[in-house]
Write a protein that holds these residues in place. Structure first.
Motif, short mmCIF file in Angstrom:
data_model
loop_
_atom_site.label_atom_id
_atom_site.label_comp_id
_atom_site.label_asym_id
_atom_site.label_seq_id
_atom_site.Cartn_x
_atom_site.Cartn_y
_atom_site.Cartn_z
N PRO A 231 0.81 -1.23 0.00
CA PRO A 231 0.00 0.00 0.00
C PRO A 231 0.84 1.28 0.00
CG PRO A 231 -1.00 -1.60 1.46
CD PRO A 231 0.32 -2.17 1.02
N LYS A 232 1.96 1.29 0.72
CA LYS A 232 2.80 2.49 0.76
C LYS A 232 3.31 2.87 -0.63
CE LYS A 232 6.97 4.62 2.63
NZ LYS A 232 7.13 5.39 1.43
N GLU A 233 3.67 1.88 -1.43
CA GLU A 233 4.17 2.15 -2.78
C GLU A 233 3.07 2.75 -3.67
OE1 GLU A 233 6.96 -1.06 -4.34
OE2 GLU A 233 5.94 -2.04 -2.65
N VAL A 234 1.86 2.26 -3.50
CA VAL A 234 0.73 2.81 -4.25
C VAL A 234 0.45 4.23 -3.77
CG1 VAL A 234 -1.72 2.53 -4.84
CG2 VAL A 234 -0.25 0.50 -4.59
N TRP A 235 0.45 4.44 -2.47
CA TRP A 235 0.22 5.75 -1.87
C TRP A 235 1.24 6.77 -2.37
CZ3 TRP A 235 -4.07 6.89 0.72
CH2 TRP A 235 -4.13 8.06 1.48
N ASP A 236 2.49 6.32 -2.49
CA ASP A 236 3.54 7.22 -2.95
C ASP A 236 3.26 7.76 -4.35
OD1 ASP A 236 4.92 6.95 -0.58
OD2 ASP A 236 6.41 5.55 -1.39
N VAL A 237 2.65 6.96 -5.21
CA VAL A 237 2.32 7.43 -6.55
C VAL A 237 1.25 8.53 -6.48
CG1 VAL A 237 1.33 6.77 -8.79
CG2 VAL A 237 3.02 5.31 -7.70
#
Length: 150
Positions: free
Chosen positions: A14-20
């Motif tokens: 989820p953090k990687e998606v949030w970063d986008v």
């Protein structure tokens, strides 16, 4: 009541998606030239801003932040920017994006609902959500950007 709803499964945390969504270097491509500008405090404003045709910064979308839980939930009211519609202040919907861990993937679930009656941008919103969400998935999984010709 009109509602647009999408679910994408993305091979990342989820953090990687949030970063986008929030890293301007990535979000500017995911949101086709726009980035999120907000204090990220519930009740404050949220804007998606970027360059207009003449290069000046314009507001693509604006509203009020309804819910914000990092790496989990983003919800806001959505008004088209003044350059998109003359009646922008009268036109509103709600966008709620949630991220849930599913195995080693993230489920990105987006609901765009509570549309004002006869909202003229409802039909085109469906096309753009598919493009934006596909772009987010591609960026997260491959690091590449899609070229939609815009």
């Amino acid at each position: 009541m009109k509602k647009l709803e999408y679910a994408f499964y993305i091979g990342a945390e989820p953090k990687e998606v949030w970063d986008v969504l929030f890293d301007p270097k990535l979000s500017i491509r995911a949101f086709m030239g726009g980035v999120i500008r907000s204090s990220l405090k519930v009740g404050d404003s949220i804007e998606f801003v970027g360059p207009g045709k003449d290069g000046d910064e314009i507001v693509f979308i604006y509203g009020q932040l309804l819910e914000y839980v990092p790496h989990k939930v983003l919800s806001y009211t959505d008004h088209p920017g003044p350059t998109h519609h003359v009646r922008h202040a009268e036109l509103e919907s709600r966008v709620t994006l949630t991220l849930d861990k599913v195995g080693k993937c993230t489920r990105l679930h987006l609901i765009n609902d509570q549309w004002t009656d006869n909202h003229p941008l409802y039909e085109s919103a469906d096309q753009y959500w598919w493009m934006i969400l596909s772009h987010i998935k591609t960026i997260v999984e491959t690091g590449k950007f899609l070229d939609f010709g815009y």
